[in-house]
Write an enzyme that holds these catalytic residues in place. Sequence first.
Site, PDB file in Angstrom:
ATOM      1  N   CYS A  24      77.357  20.080  68.164  1.00 27.19           N
ATOM      2  CA  CYS A  24      77.918  21.171  67.378  1.00 27.19           C
ATOM      3  C   CYS A  24      77.678  20.921  65.892  1.00 27.19           C
ATOM      4  CB  CYS A  24      79.420  21.290  67.662  1.00 27.19           C
ATOM      5  SG  CYS A  24      80.259  22.538  66.658  1.00 27.19           S
ATOM      6  N   CYS A  27      81.456  20.320  64.190  1.00 23.77           N
ATOM      7  CA  CYS A  27      82.301  19.142  64.445  1.00 23.77           C
ATOM      8  C   CYS A  27      81.559  17.941  65.031  1.00 23.77           C
ATOM      9  CB  CYS A  27      83.466  19.519  65.355  1.00 23.77           C
ATOM     10  SG  CYS A  27      83.005  19.800  67.085  1.00 23.77           S
ATOM     11  N   CYS A  78      82.096  25.797  71.456  1.00 23.50           N
ATOM     12  CA  CYS A  78      82.211  24.343  71.425  1.00 23.50           C
ATOM     13  C   CYS A  78      83.609  23.963  71.877  1.00 23.50           C
ATOM     14  CB  CYS A  78      81.957  23.844  70.004  1.00 23.50           C
ATOM     15  SG  CYS A  78      82.284  22.083  69.787  1.00 23.50           S
ATOM     16  N   CYS A  81      85.684  22.329  68.691  1.00 22.17           N
ATOM     17  CA  CYS A  81      86.222  23.071  67.545  1.00 22.17           C
ATOM     18  C   CYS A  81      86.242  24.586  67.744  1.00 22.17           C
ATOM     19  CB  CYS A  81      85.442  22.740  66.283  1.00 22.17           C
ATOM     20  SG  CYS A  81      83.743  23.382  66.283  1.00 22.17           S
ATOM     21  N   CYS A 107      71.774  30.631  76.007  1.00 25.14           N
ATOM     22  CA  CYS A 107      71.059  30.997  74.787  1.00 25.14           C
ATOM     23  C   CYS A 107      71.960  30.657  73.614  1.00 25.14           C
ATOM     24  CB  CYS A 107      70.718  32.476  74.785  1.00 25.14           C
ATOM     25  SG  CYS A 107      69.514  32.902  76.036  1.00 25.14           S
TER      26      CYS A 107
END
Length: 116
Positions: A24, A27, A78, A81, A107
């Site tokens: 991510c 985070c 995610c 976060c 995607c």
Amino acid sequence: MEQISSLVSGEEYARSFNPGLYSCARCGHALYAHTSKFTGPCLWPSFRAPLEVSSLHTIAVAQGAYNHYSCSVVELYCAGCSLFLGHAFEDGATTGDTHPDARWRHCVLSLSLQFA
């Protein structure tokens, strides 16, 4: 033309297949291994599965509500976060994934990822 397309769309990871880990961008939570990546039909990078089931938080989209897709669709976030990452479509086997376990096509927007 492909270089121009990636510059315009910001999808720097769409055609990159280097070994490594996608995390991510906000985070640093681990999301995808390079081994789950394949060339899908959209401009965004395509992955068949997350690194771990617990890597993502998903929300189901009502049948046909996202661009009239007839397959199952989920929004991807995610798990670390809650950053929006993209969508997953249950059409991987028919949209370019030749892996024996092909099922889902994640995607994911390159801007939501960091690569190491």
